[in-house]
Design an enzyme around this catalytic site. Structure first.
Site, PDB file in Angstrom:
ATOM      1  N   ASP A 166       0.832  -1.203   0.000  1.00  0.00           N
ATOM      2  CA  ASP A 166       0.000   0.000   0.000  1.00  0.00           C
ATOM      3  C   ASP A 166       0.868   1.254   0.000  1.00  0.00           C
ATOM      4  OD1 ASP A 166      -2.210   1.665   0.232  1.00  0.00           O
ATOM      5  OD2 ASP A 166      -3.162   0.469   1.772  1.00  0.00           O
TER       6      ASP A 166
ATOM      7  N   CYS B  31      -3.491   6.060  -2.378  1.00  0.00           N
ATOM      8  CA  CYS B  31      -4.430   5.322  -3.199  1.00  0.00           C
ATOM      9  C   CYS B  31      -4.276   5.796  -4.636  1.00  0.00           C
ATOM     10  CB  CYS B  31      -5.843   5.594  -2.684  1.00  0.00           C
ATOM     11  SG  CYS B  31      -7.087   4.914  -3.758  1.00  0.00           S
TER      12      CYS B  31
HETATM   13 ZN    ZN Z   1      -5.069   1.042   1.763  1.00  0.00          ZN
END
Ligand code: ZN
Ligand code: COA
Length: 314
Positions: free
Chosen positions: A16, A241
């Site tokens: 991430d 993101c």
């Molecule tokens: Zn995440």
């Protein structure tokens, strides 16, 4: 307040965290960072993702990363996939779990993986089938479970229905994700309380929280109070993101370790070793990461520093 005695922290920084970094992080550095996290007592690391290299160029070296890292006994090395192709590629490597991702908002899911929710759900079924012979555990993250920048607050019923579908498919763990940091503690309490009642006897439930609007740790406390004992976090608070560039990092691993330690909850993690991993990344990126503990030290370190300066002034 009754809280779990032990908290499992999963470091998702190498996936991430790294995925939204613009400059390509050399494979050798990714491996160095994962090896450093492995030495900290973190028991599960989301190591990379098998995604389209056009969609996320940073993850194009997934295979090389998995082949280059040192495997520490007792540490699970997991990967994220968006579709069956990702699972096929992942299953060719040595991995300890596969995590699928489906977003609870139609718009967000389409922007993330170019599929409708229904298509993603059918990919989930394929992933469970593909992984079954190897007995590698399958997990699924339900993205934007609390709120979506395109569609607003996520209806709780939709998350509950998706979670029910995934539990019935045989997923071992369902991660409820606040992908772009829109959850508030009352929402976490209400949704997680409901999911615990509906599903906790059938599969593991965990939380994936981003600190985009500063509510990350209030949300963790709300989750703990509902009995949720597994949390994703990322070294230094890396993360973002690819769909919404304004979104920021996961809750920082060292801040969560510190919070748990201060509250007497066991994590088994050496906070200094986590910070050592974060500093490798800071040095490479040439900027400070958002973790508070990384900047200010732990309470104990603050007290020790004060003692040293007091004795120097004597
Ligand atoms: Zn995440
Ligand atoms: N891993 C690696 N390559 C993949 C892949 C995977 N999981 N899935 C598809 N591909 C490749 C295809 O082989 C194809 O390659 P080619 O152009 O050389 O023939 C190319 O990617 C496009 O495939 P297609 O099936 O048409 O995918 P798409 O362009 O519609 O994109 C996804 C769909 C899901 C592959 C893409 O949107 C994606 O990888 N998203 C991940 C986003 C993400 O990681 N978000 C953060 C995590 S929440």
């Amino acid at each position: 307040m009754k809280l779990p005695e032990r908290v499992n922290i999963v470091d998702v920084g190498p996936r991430d965290g790294f995925q939204t970094e613009q400059a390509f992080i050399p494979t050798a550095l990714k491996i160095r960072v994962i090896d450093a996290i492995s030495r900290s007592g973190v028991k599960k690391i989301e190591t990379t993702s098998f995604v389209s290299p056009k969609a996320v160029p940073q993850m194009a070296d997934a295979r090389e990363v998995l082949r280059g890292i040192e495997r520490h006994p007792g540490v699970s090395y997991t990967v994220l996939v968006p579709n069956r192709k990702g699972a096929e590629l992942a299953l060719e490597e040595s991995i300890d779990a596969i995590r699928m991702v489906v977003c609870a908002s139609e718009t967000f899911n389409r922007r993330n993986v170019r599929m409708s929710i229904e298509e993603s759900v059918s990919e989930c079924e394929a992933v469970v089938r593909l992984a079954a012979p190897s007995k590698i555990p399958v997990e699924v993250a339900i993205g934007v479970s609390f709120g979506c920048p395109f569609e607003g607050p996520t209806p709780q019923d939709r998350v509950s229905e998706l979670a029910r579908t995934f539990a019935d498919m045989g997923f071992h763990e369902i991660s409820i994700a606040d992908t772009v940091g829109m959850a508030n503690p009352l929402q976490v309490s209400s949704l997680m309380g409901r999911l615990v009642k509906e599903l906790a006897t059938e599969c593991e439930l965990s939380l994936h929280i981003h600190n985009t609007r500063g509510l990350g740790f209030a949300n963790v406390l709300a989750g703990l109070a509902e009995g949720i004992d597994t949390y994703d976090a990322s070294i230094g608070g890396l993360g973002g993101c690819p769909v919404t560039p304004a979104a920021t990092g996961n809750i920082p691993t060292e801040d969560l370790v510190n919070m748990c330690a201060e509250m007497g909850l066991e994590t088994g993690i050496d906070i200094d070793a986590v910070m050592a991993a974060s500093r490798i990344v800071e040095e490479f990126l040439g900027r400070r990461l958002p973790s508070h503990v990384l900047l200010s030290g732990t309470n104990q370190q603050a007290v020790a520093a004060h003692r040293v300066s007091a004795s120097l002034n004597e």
